[in-house]
Design an enzyme around this catalytic site. Structure first.
Site, PDB file in Angstrom:
ATOM      1  N   GLY A  78       0.759  -1.240   0.000  1.00 53.46           N
ATOM      2  CA  GLY A  78       0.000   0.000   0.000  1.00 53.46           C
ATOM      3  C   GLY A  78       0.789   1.290   0.000  1.00 53.46           C
ATOM      4  CG  ASP A  79       3.298   4.467   1.699  1.00 55.32           C
ATOM      5  OD1 ASP A  79       3.232   5.171   0.668  1.00 55.32           O
ATOM      6  OD2 ASP A  79       3.662   4.929   2.797  1.00 55.32           O
ATOM      7  CG  LEU A  80       5.595  -1.082  -2.418  1.00 52.16           C
ATOM      8  CD1 LEU A  80       5.474  -2.183  -3.457  1.00 52.16           C
ATOM      9  CD2 LEU A  80       6.770  -1.372  -1.469  1.00 52.16           C
ATOM     10  CG  ASN A  81       6.828   6.323  -0.301  1.00 51.31           C
ATOM     11  OD1 ASN A  81       8.041   6.347  -0.102  1.00 51.31           O
ATOM     12  ND2 ASN A  81       5.953   6.411   0.693  1.00 51.31           N
TER      13      ASN A  81
END
Length: 372
Positions: free
Chosen positions: A224-227
């Site tokens: 959900g948050d592979l930034n």
């Protein structure tokens, strides 16, 4: 970079431990003497990079979860167990150092006053590497990030079993891409300008074209948050012109939730666009890597443009709203906004058809050759 709260915080819940207090916490909870410590940037938790004198000067990250999320121990347990599972499966994920009582985390008071807020505390192995945000990305690492996104979701969805996993069903979680329509209640933070008009357009199109299609997407567990700050890389080549990177670390599992495979690739594309000098070309390389593991269906591909736009809208609106609550952390909270608005506006100026053609043509080219 995102809040783990299902609803955004209305009160200040971020921990405020000083370095000395944090070092004492490591000693008291984990039985380790800190020889060196420094604060790390964070969204609404508090993180410290620590070196301890025992075990050959081992390095860890002390993670102190905000007081709101600390009320959900099952959720934090699920996230931590997922990290341990991925590490055992060969992914570069941190693992917890156990407390003196043999637990993976401990709920600790912020101070000694009665009624003091309590914070969940973990000590995680420190992962070396450079954040993707600090390198000049190329086709090779974008492809690898796409493969990583698909591989993480696939192995979690097919093999991860733990009693706490049910806590990942987070219906009103503001960062789940299915909840783009919830942005309506926070859009006031943008004021009245051309940016707000585009976000309103994204939300309305999302309601009409994505929400009705959700049942046709394949469900999975999303990181959900592979930034670009949550993926670490190292280089196996000294030449900057032709650097070959490998992923050396996956950080921050606080946005894990049940979602859909297409959500993860959309999130990865959006964040890889942020620092790129050619943002519209990024998506095809990430998509090719993702589809080498999990090919998308026609329905999933058709939603990709609006899902990427929806993640831009989430990041920009929530950052604007949260910066009003945490003005002292505004610089970190609005990292994405520096180029995010420009990229979102460009996507809509170029148009869905042209952007998709660029992405899909690039991804198609990979089927006839090895990744660049």
């Amino acid at each position: 970079m995102s809040s783990g709260n299902d609803c955004l915080p209305q009160t200040l819940t971020k921990p405020a431990f000083g370095e000395q207090e944090a070092a004492e916490l490591v000693d008291r909870v984990f039985g380790l003497k800190v020889s060196w410590i420094r604060s790390l940037p964070s969204y609404d938790d508090q993180n410290f990079h620590v070196r301890v004198s025992a075990e050959g000067a081992a390095e860890y990250v002390l993670k102190i979860t905000n007081s709101e999320d600390s009320r959900e121990p099952d959720l934090i347990k699920a996230q931590t167990q997922a990290m341990m599972f991925l590490s055992a499966e060969g992914f570069p994920s941190a693992t917890p150092y156990l407390t003196k009582d043999g637990n993976i985390m401990s709920l600790e008071p912020g101070d000694t006053r009665p009624g003091s807020k309590k914070y969940m505390v973990r000590l995680l192995t420190y992962l070396p590497g450079t954040p993707v945000a600090k390198i000049a990305t190329n086709a090779q690492i974008l492809y690898e990030i796409g493969r990583l996104a698909a591989s993480v979701d696939k192995v979690l969805s097919e093999k991860f079993c733990h009693p706490s996993v049910k806590s990942l069903h987070r219906g009103q979680f503001i960062w789940n891409l299915a909840n783009v329509p919830l942005l309506d209640q926070y859009i006031y933070a943008l004021g009245q300008n051309k940016y707000r008009a585009v976000v309103e357009q994204v939300i309305e199109q999302f309601k009409g074209k994505v929400i009705p299609k959700l049942s046709s997407f394949r469900a999975c567990i999303n990181h959900g948050d592979l930034n670009d700050h949550n993926i670490l890389v190292d280089s196996s080549c000294a030449s900057l012109e032709n650097a070959q990177y490998r992923v050396s670390g996956i950080l921050d599992f606080s946005d894990m939730s049940y979602g859909y495979y297409v959500f993860e690739v959309a999130i990865a594309i959006m964040y890889m666009m942020i620092e790129s000098p050619e943002p519209l070309s990024v998506g095809g390389h990430v998509l090719a890597g993702f589809e080498s593991v999990v090919p998308l269906s026609a329905e999933e591909r058709a939603a990709l443009f609006l899902l990427v736009s929806g993640r831009f809208a989430q990041s920009l609106v929530i950052a604007a709203h949260t910066a009003l609550l945490y003005p002292e952390n505004k610089d970190y909270l609005t990292i994405t906004a520096k180029t995010g608005w420009k990229h979102l506006m460009t996507m809509f100026e170029v148009g869905q058809e042209a952007v998709e053609k660029t992405w899909f043509d690039t991804a198609q080219a990979y089927k006839h050759r090895a990744p660049a």
